[in-house]
Write a protein that holds these residues in place. Structure first.
Motif, PDB file in Angstrom:
ATOM      1  N   CYS A 411       0.828  -1.214   0.000  1.00  0.00           N
ATOM      2  CA  CYS A 411       0.000   0.000   0.000  1.00  0.00           C
ATOM      3  C   CYS A 411       0.859   1.260   0.000  1.00  0.00           C
ATOM      4  N   LEU A 412       2.017   1.212   0.675  1.00  0.00           N
ATOM      5  CA  LEU A 412       2.853   2.397   0.818  1.00  0.00           C
ATOM      6  C   LEU A 412       3.823   2.593  -0.344  1.00  0.00           C
ATOM      7  N   CYS A 413       4.253   1.504  -0.968  1.00  0.00           N
ATOM      8  CA  CYS A 413       5.320   1.586  -1.967  1.00  0.00           C
ATOM      9  C   CYS A 413       4.840   2.324  -3.213  1.00  0.00           C
ATOM     10  N   ASN A 414       5.618   3.304  -3.654  1.00  0.00           N
ATOM     11  CA  ASN A 414       5.266   4.040  -4.877  1.00  0.00           C
ATOM     12  C   ASN A 414       6.474   4.355  -5.747  1.00  0.00           C
ATOM     13  N   CYS A 415       7.617   3.737  -5.426  1.00  0.00           N
ATOM     14  CA  CYS A 415       8.825   4.031  -6.186  1.00  0.00           C
ATOM     15  C   CYS A 415       9.763   2.830  -6.158  1.00  0.00           C
ATOM     16  N   ILE A 416      10.371   2.544  -7.310  1.00  0.00           N
ATOM     17  CA  ILE A 416      11.391   1.512  -7.375  1.00  0.00           C
ATOM     18  C   ILE A 416      12.663   2.149  -7.929  1.00  0.00           C
ATOM     19  N   ALA A 417      13.757   1.976  -7.215  1.00  0.00           N
ATOM     20  CA  ALA A 417      15.034   2.560  -7.610  1.00  0.00           C
ATOM     21  C   ALA A 417      15.951   1.428  -8.074  1.00  0.00           C
ATOM     22  N   LEU A 418      16.419   1.505  -9.334  1.00  0.00           N
ATOM     23  CA  LEU A 418      17.257   0.477  -9.923  1.00  0.00           C
ATOM     24  C   LEU A 418      18.645   1.042 -10.163  1.00  0.00           C
ATOM     25  N   GLU A 419      19.648   0.386  -9.621  1.00  0.00           N
ATOM     26  CA  GLU A 419      21.024   0.760  -9.914  1.00  0.00           C
ATOM     27  C   GLU A 419      21.519  -0.160 -11.032  1.00  0.00           C
ATOM     28  N   LEU A 420      21.855   0.428 -12.178  1.00  0.00           N
ATOM     29  CA  LEU A 420      22.230  -0.380 -13.323  1.00  0.00           C
ATOM     30  C   LEU A 420      23.205   0.371 -14.223  1.00  0.00           C
ATOM     31  N   HIS A 421      23.770  -0.332 -15.214  1.00  0.00           N
ATOM     32  CA  HIS A 421      24.575   0.330 -16.239  1.00  0.00           C
ATOM     33  C   HIS A 421      24.447  -0.441 -17.550  1.00  0.00           C
ATOM     34  N   THR A 422      24.820   0.222 -18.611  1.00  0.00           N
ATOM     35  CA  THR A 422      24.804  -0.370 -19.949  1.00  0.00           C
ATOM     36  C   THR A 422      26.165  -0.120 -20.595  1.00  0.00           C
ATOM     37  N   LEU A 423      26.385  -0.760 -21.749  1.00  0.00           N
ATOM     38  CA  LEU A 423      27.630  -0.529 -22.483  1.00  0.00           C
ATOM     39  C   LEU A 423      27.446   0.474 -23.629  1.00  0.00           C
ATOM     40  N   ILE A 442      18.258   4.474 -22.372  1.00  0.00           N
ATOM     41  CA  ILE A 442      19.166   4.859 -21.294  1.00  0.00           C
ATOM     42  C   ILE A 442      20.595   4.610 -21.745  1.00  0.00           C
ATOM     43  N   ASN A 443      21.518   5.346 -21.159  1.00  0.00           N
ATOM     44  CA  ASN A 443      22.938   5.162 -21.451  1.00  0.00           C
ATOM     45  C   ASN A 443      23.722   5.449 -20.180  1.00  0.00           C
ATOM     46  N   PHE A 444      24.083   4.396 -19.489  1.00  0.00           N
ATOM     47  CA  PHE A 444      24.865   4.520 -18.255  1.00  0.00           C
ATOM     48  C   PHE A 444      26.219   3.849 -18.433  1.00  0.00           C
ATOM     49  N   GLU A 445      26.846   4.066 -19.633  1.00  0.00           N
ATOM     50  CA  GLU A 445      28.092   3.355 -19.905  1.00  0.00           C
ATOM     51  C   GLU A 445      29.273   3.909 -19.128  1.00  0.00           C
ATOM     52  N   ASN A 446      29.128   5.088 -18.528  1.00  0.00           N
ATOM     53  CA  ASN A 446      30.229   5.668 -17.760  1.00  0.00           C
ATOM     54  C   ASN A 446      30.223   5.237 -16.299  1.00  0.00           C
ATOM     55  N   SER A 448      27.640   2.921 -13.130  1.00  0.00           N
ATOM     56  CA  SER A 448      26.268   2.642 -12.728  1.00  0.00           C
ATOM     57  C   SER A 448      25.581   3.918 -12.268  1.00  0.00           C
ATOM     58  N   SER A 449      24.297   3.998 -12.522  1.00  0.00           N
ATOM     59  CA  SER A 449      23.475   5.128 -12.101  1.00  0.00           C
ATOM     60  C   SER A 449      22.147   4.598 -11.590  1.00  0.00           C
ATOM     61  N   GLU A 450      21.461   5.448 -10.869  1.00  0.00           N
ATOM     62  CA  GLU A 450      20.176   5.048 -10.286  1.00  0.00           C
ATOM     63  C   GLU A 450      19.039   5.541 -11.162  1.00  0.00           C
ATOM     64  N   LEU A 451      18.160   4.639 -11.505  1.00  0.00           N
ATOM     65  CA  LEU A 451      16.962   4.955 -12.270  1.00  0.00           C
ATOM     66  C   LEU A 451      15.765   4.835 -11.342  1.00  0.00           C
ATOM     67  N   LYS A 452      15.116   5.961 -11.032  1.00  0.00           N
ATOM     68  CA  LYS A 452      13.950   5.953 -10.146  1.00  0.00           C
ATOM     69  C   LYS A 452      12.686   5.971 -10.985  1.00  0.00           C
ATOM     70  N   ILE A 453      11.806   5.032 -10.696  1.00  0.00           N
ATOM     71  CA  ILE A 453      10.557   4.913 -11.439  1.00  0.00           C
ATOM     72  C   ILE A 453       9.407   4.921 -10.442  1.00  0.00           C
ATOM     73  N   TYR A 454       8.420   5.793 -10.685  1.00  0.00           N
ATOM     74  CA  TYR A 454       7.282   5.921  -9.779  1.00  0.00           C
ATOM     75  C   TYR A 454       6.093   5.126 -10.320  1.00  0.00           C
ATOM     76  N   ASP A 479      29.845  -8.568 -29.217  1.00  0.00           N
ATOM     77  CA  ASP A 479      29.710  -8.761 -27.774  1.00  0.00           C
ATOM     78  C   ASP A 479      28.238  -8.744 -27.391  1.00  0.00           C
ATOM     79  N   PRO A 480      27.684  -9.830 -26.841  1.00  0.00           N
ATOM     80  CA  PRO A 480      26.252  -9.839 -26.493  1.00  0.00           C
ATOM     81  C   PRO A 480      25.906  -8.829 -25.413  1.00  0.00           C
ATOM     82  N   ARG A 481      26.899  -8.364 -24.624  1.00  0.00           N
ATOM     83  CA  ARG A 481      26.610  -7.403 -23.570  1.00  0.00           C
ATOM     84  C   ARG A 481      26.205  -6.038 -24.127  1.00  0.00           C
ATOM     85  N   ILE A 482      26.546  -5.786 -25.399  1.00  0.00           N
ATOM     86  CA  ILE A 482      26.150  -4.520 -26.029  1.00  0.00           C
ATOM     87  C   ILE A 482      24.636  -4.391 -26.026  1.00  0.00           C
ATOM     88  N   LEU A 483      23.947  -5.518 -26.076  1.00  0.00           N
ATOM     89  CA  LEU A 483      22.488  -5.528 -26.121  1.00  0.00           C
ATOM     90  C   LEU A 483      21.910  -5.961 -24.766  1.00  0.00           C
TER      91      LEU A 483
END
Length: 504
Positions: A411-423, A442-446, A448-454, A479-483
């Protein structure tokens, strides 16, 4: 009641098997006549922010009130219960048939609450163990706190001697030998049988020692009581008292040389504290709660080979006692009832911050807790690589994580914060319980960054978080990690309108 915490009023309440909770104002008049003289025992009223604290142990009544407690929770009332022990579950052999099942039914009722407060750390650990062993039945966090009981005894030998009833107890006879004291209801788990067996051995060896038992007769001990009152040493070196006055009890504490605490289990062990107030030495069965209460200031015997072990322990203690080398119970620390009540009140008013532990069965997730790429609170259903040092790579064009939330957190949760990165630039579509909550590049190749989604699409119980990567459908080598995306951690939040993260 006469000195409630700021902004609170304390009311005693009660329920029976026939009706729900009412104010206990007729009873309260005995203590606050000016406050409750014109009031009746009407049904309780409640509002969000109120606290319901069940101090008394009434398993049958409380099990019948299960729906009421859940109704209170749904209406914003904090519901708490006091737990003394789990002995009927740990040692059902000491109780009548059906007692264990009734006790478990009560536990199933009270765990659906804001918190459980135990009278010892040992009981708190027992409670946690039971919850984890029964975790298949639960889907919510359970907060457990503990604080010791108090003890207030007036130790005044002059008053004791002057107020005792003359002739009620033959103190002169008892004082002729070294006397060992046992205090508590006469029931199977208290170990009276074991100690009496030990004294039979000691008397057979011509040791002039007294065994004094103080306690009302409980269940399952008729044969033991018959054995005591028909014993050849009864009222000579074996004594059984019940219904004695406080002054007589205090005098017996004063003239005995040692307390024997032989219980197979206890929730706390108040006689140890009472003995310590008199400086009365202690011989105790080696159980966790006695170790918690008395520490190194009692002499312990184990459960192995009791027929030899207890007599040996008593004789060994006597040798130490004669040389004044026995453990000194006066070093045991304890609380007064006032101090115990203050501790209890502090926990009741702030169970979230004062809890000893929070049990999370079934992989339950909590708000504001970080769950990393190796957490077993997250179910990595499909489409993920094995965990690397700091993250997991998604594999293919769809990956899924499942996590579980309690009703209140959902009932209280309204946000999910994901720490991730891409190549490189990556088109990511994220769905929560079949609702699209993110669709962007998204582009977090430099790093990891936090992506907050409400979102307000969180469910009680299982939640499904799916990551879709449309570009990963492209064929070709490389490289499969590119995708792919690399997921480091996940945090669930309750964020207010002004951006404040509650509970962080």
């Amino acid at each position: 009641m006469s000195n409630p915490p700021d902004k609170y009023r304390i009311e005693l309440v009660y329920a029976t098997s026939n009706h729900g909770y009412r104010y206990a104002r007729s009873f309260s008049q005995k203590y606050e006549p000016n406050t409750y003289s014109d009031l009746i025992d009407e049904p309780v009223c409640y509002a969000p922010g109120d606290i319901f604290f069940a101090l008394d142990f009434q398993p049958q009544v409380q099990s019948q009130q299960k729906d009421f407690y859940q109704y209170l929770l749904l209406h914003g009332v904090q519901v708490l219960f006091l737990v003394h022990d789990l002995i009927p579950i740990k040692h059902p052999e000491f109780f009548p048939d059906g007692n264990k099942e009734g006790f478990e039914s009560w536990l199933h009722t009270i765990i659906i609450s804001n918190g459980l407060i135990c009278v010892s750390k040992s009981t708190a650990i027992d409670l946690e163990t039971w919850i984890l062993e029964n975790s298949g039945n639960f889907n919510f966090p359970i907060k457990i706190a503990w604080t010791h009981n108090g003890a207030d005894l007036e130790v005044n030998p002059q008053k004791i001697l002057s107020t005792s009833r003359k002739g009620a107890i033959k103190f002169d006879l008892i004082s002729q030998n070294k006397s060992f004291l046992m205090v508590g209801t006469i029931e199977p788990r208290k170990g009276y049988q074991d100690v009496l067996n030990a004294f039979d051995v000691l008397w057979a060896e011509n040791l002039d020692l007294n065994l004094i038992i103080i306690g009302k007769v409980g269940w399952g001990t008729a044969a033991l009581v018959d054995r005591i009152i028909s014993h050849p040493e009864f009222n000579k070196r074996l004594f059984l008292f019940h219904g004695i006055s406080d002054e007589e009890l205090n005098q017996l504490y004063s003239i005995c040389v040692c307390l024997i605490a032989a219980s197979y289990d206890e929730g706390f062990g108040l006689p140890l504290i009472e003995a310590a107030r008199y400086g009365l030495p202690i011989i105790a069965r080696d159980i966790s709660v006695f170790r918690e209460v008395a520490g190194n200031y009692a002499y312990y015997f184990s459960d192995e080979n009791l027929s030899d072990n207890i007599p040996h322990a008593i004789k060994s203690w006597l040798s130490l006692f004669e040389e004044d080398k026995h453990p000194k119970s006066s070093n045991i620390s304890s609380l007064t009832w006032k101090e115990s009540a203050e501790n209890l009140l502090r926990i009741v008013l702030d169970i979230n911050n004062d809890c000893y532990l929070s049990v999370l069965p079934n992989g339950l997730c909590q708000l504001s807790k970080k769950y990393n790429h190796q957490s077993n609170r997250l179910s990595w259903e499909y489409g993920w690589s094995h965990p690397e040092i700091d993250f997991r790579w998604s594999e293919g064009y769809e990956s899924a994580i499942y996590f579980t939330l309690s009703f209140s957190d959902a009932c209280l949760c309204n946000c999910i914060a994901l720490e991730l990165h891409t190549l490189n630039n990556q088109h990511v579509l994220i769905c929560l319980n079949d609702h699209v909550i993110y669709d962007d590049v998204i582009n977090f190749e430099n790093g990891s960054s936090e992506l907050k989604i409400y979102s307000h699409n969180f469910n009680e119980g299982k939640n499904k978080l799916i990551f879709k990567l449309p570009d990963a459908k492209r064929s070709g080598g490389g490289d499969p990690r590119i995708l792919s995306i690399a997921l480091h951690s996940l945090i669930l939040h309750n964020v207010t309108d002004n951006g404040l993260v509650l509970g962080a």
